[in-house]
Motif scaffolding. Structure first.
Motif, PDB file in Angstrom:
ATOM      1  N   TYR A  22       0.829  -1.213   0.000  1.00 52.17           N
ATOM      2  CA  TYR A  22       0.000   0.000   0.000  1.00 52.17           C
ATOM      3  C   TYR A  22       0.861   1.260   0.000  1.00 52.17           C
ATOM      4  N   SER A  29       0.527   6.656  -6.846  1.00 51.89           N
ATOM      5  CA  SER A  29      -0.616   7.510  -7.161  1.00 51.89           C
ATOM      6  C   SER A  29      -0.227   8.983  -7.093  1.00 51.89           C
ATOM      7  N   THR A 104      -8.353   2.473   4.294  1.00 51.24           N
ATOM      8  CA  THR A 104      -9.217   2.217   3.142  1.00 51.24           C
ATOM      9  C   THR A 104      -9.744   3.525   2.556  1.00 51.24           C
ATOM     10  N   GLY A 105     -10.046   4.477   3.431  1.00 53.83           N
ATOM     11  CA  GLY A 105     -10.501   5.768   2.942  1.00 53.83           C
ATOM     12  C   GLY A 105      -9.412   6.501   2.178  1.00 53.83           C
ATOM     13  N   ILE A 107      -6.824   5.117   0.579  1.00 56.16           N
ATOM     14  CA  ILE A 107      -6.607   4.416  -0.701  1.00 56.16           C
ATOM     15  C   ILE A 107      -7.677   4.823  -1.713  1.00 56.16           C
ATOM     16  N   LYS A 108      -8.905   4.882  -1.255  1.00 51.57           N
ATOM     17  CA  LYS A 108     -10.005   5.256  -2.148  1.00 51.57           C
ATOM     18  C   LYS A 108      -9.855   6.685  -2.638  1.00 51.57           C
ATOM     19  N   SER A 109      -9.459   7.576  -1.725  1.00 51.96           N
ATOM     20  CA  SER A 109      -9.349   8.995  -2.083  1.00 51.96           C
ATOM     21  C   SER A 109      -8.259   9.248  -3.115  1.00 51.96           C
ATOM     22  N   GLY A 111      -7.692   7.344  -5.678  1.00 52.44           N
ATOM     23  CA  GLY A 111      -8.074   6.773  -6.960  1.00 52.44           C
ATOM     24  C   GLY A 111      -7.419   5.442  -7.267  1.00 52.44           C
ATOM     25  N   THR A 113      -7.262   1.534  -7.543  1.00 51.24           N
ATOM     26  CA  THR A 113      -8.234   0.454  -7.735  1.00 51.24           C
ATOM     27  C   THR A 113      -7.844  -0.744  -6.880  1.00 51.24           C
ATOM     28  N   VAL A 114      -8.699  -1.113  -5.953  1.00 43.93           N
ATOM     29  CA  VAL A 114      -8.451  -2.281  -5.103  1.00 43.93           C
ATOM     30  C   VAL A 114      -9.143  -3.487  -5.724  1.00 43.93           C
TER      31      VAL A 114
END
Length: 460
Positions: A22, A29, A104-105, A107-109, A111, A113-114
């Motif tokens: 991660y 990113s 998780t928030g 990673i999502k913010s 962009g 892709t999990v």
């Protein structure tokens, strides 16, 4: 931020969402790459869910228990009634849940892709998950590690690893800890604080055998004082278990009995049956072999974290993940040698080290080219207030820079930041002697050790 060409194509595709994976994803990113992150379990990996975070939560509960038990020495009258493991586990679980939600928030913010599921490397640029192929212009292998056992020693029943130890909902009466390394001494420390009868069995001649001899001596003395028993220098032979407990036999015939046996003999790389060798990646004893820049020698495949030979530390994984993302971006990041990565063992007393031990320094530079200085924490005011004992040892090249700092005592992990800077920036003791360390702090002890090594001790 770059967008993936399709939902299944990325600039960087990472297999494993633990510390190394991660960290690589986040840095990639930031650098504008499209990133796919494959994870079969939960983001955060071992460190967040079965390692660093939960064990340190247990250690903090253990510290609180010790404070309650010893409060009378400080004029505070309290009693320690019991250890409520359900409450301890709820506290631990809350910490994990909060960090997991935050990760998780994040990673999502960004962009990223999990991709959920177990991935397998099926081509030099392809990872297959659940029958679907995902491709990356660059692949990063970051599949982490697992709790090892010994040949013929099966885990189950009253024979457990750290994974099961973290989920115990009761305090056992007695435990045998097989392995006197980092995992073993940390769990031994927790259980002793919880009132458990603990015996460590270590086949090598000492506990924490990779540490400097002065640190080993201090830890063994402290453990004896705490009532933690240990047997060193004789290897494990076998274990018998029944509904009441376990009986461990060593090769010299010694036997030990307890409620549980914790197998803490280290962690192995998780690389089996993932397709690495089939794609030409070199595997040695389960580890992925790379060059110093973490490239596997196959296509654009890199590897980071516990699967790369060397110290298995979450922050090494972070550093390597960031390194590879920057390497792919052409930023030419600086290689950090394992010896200069800080290490902390969170037992009581706490151990914090960076750089060469005295023995290793002499092997590298020559016996007559190494100088050392030890500073006893008995001379440090804040350590006396905290009621801790221990020492700080500094290793330098003769008339040269500091090449190692080794510390043991309460909260020594909080001192490792400055020690890392000293070693990695190749500072001389004479340089550090000019720094001003606030009084009264334990940090002063680090300054005092360097003052003494520079030839101008203040309190020594």
């Amino acid at each position: 931020m770059a967008e993936a060409a399709t939902a299944h194509e990325f600039d960087i595709l990472i297999l494993g969402g633990g510390s190394g994976g991660y960290a690589a994803a986040l840095r990639a990113s930031e650098l504008g790459f499209s990133v796919g992150l494959v994870e079969k379990g939960k983001l955060g990996g071992t460190c967040l869910h079965n390692g660093c975070i939960p064990t340190k939560a247990l250690l903090h509960s253990a510290e609180i228990a010790d404070h309650a038990r010893d409060a009378g020495k400080y004029g505070v009258n309290v009693t320690l009634d019991s250890i409520d493991m359900n409450a301890v586990n709820a506290y631990k679980g809350g910490i994990i849940a909060g960090k997991f939600k935050g990760l998780t928030g994040l990673i999502k913010s960004k962009g990223i892709t999990v991709i959920e599921g177990e991935g397998r490397l099926t081509a030099p640029n392809t990872v297959t998950v659940g029958g679907t192929d995902y491709t990356g212009k660059n692949i990063i292998l970051a599949t982490g590690s697992y709790s090892r056992s010994l040949p013929g020693l099966e885990i189950g029943g009253r024979v457990i690893t750290s994974d099961q130890a973290l989920e115990l909902d009761y305090v056992p009466n007695s435990v045998i800890v097989l392995g006197g390394g980092v995992i073993g001494v940390e769990f031994a420390s927790v259980w002793k604080s919880f009132g458990v009868d603990v015996t460590i069995v270590e086949g090598l001649p000492s506990l924490v055998p990779n540490e400097d001899a002065a640190i080993v001596k201090q830890l063994e003395r402290a453990f004896k004082k705490r009532g933690i028993k240990f047997s060193t220098g004789t290897f494990f032979q076998g274990v018998e278990q029944n509904e009441n407990g376990v009986k461990v036999t060593l090769v010299d015939g010694k036997t030990f009995e307890a409620d549980l046996l914790l197998v803490a003999v280290g962690r192995g790389p998780s690389t089996a049956n993932l397709g690495f060798e089939e794609q030409g990646v070199t595997i040695d004893r389960g580890f992925v072999i790379t060059n110093e820049r973490l490239h596997t020698g196959v296509g654009n495949i890199y590897a980071v974290g516990d699967i790369v030979p060397g110290v298995q530390l979450a922050h090494r994984g972070f550093q390597q993940g960031i390194f590879v993302a920057e390497e792919i971006a052409g930023l030419n990041p600086v290689v950090v040698e394992d010896v200069n990565i800080p290490k902390v063992t969170y037992c009581d007393p706490e151990i914090a080290t960076v750089g060469y031990t005295e023995k290793a320094a002499k092997e590298k530079f020559g016996d007559d080219q190494v100088q050392t200085q030890e500073y006893n924490l008995a001379g440090n005011g804040k350590s006396s207030i905290l009621g801790t004992s221990g020492l700080i040892k500094v290793v330098r090249q003769k008339e040269g820079p500091v090449v190692g700092v080794h510390m043991i005592g309460a909260r020594m992990g909080e001192q490792i930041g400055e020690a890392q800077l000293i070693v990695n920036w190749e500072a001389y003791p004479e340089d550090v002697a000019q720094f001003i360390h606030a009084h009264p702090t334990q940090n002063e002890a680090l300054g005092e050790a360097h003052l003494a090594l520079a030839g101008k001790p203040l309190h020594g």
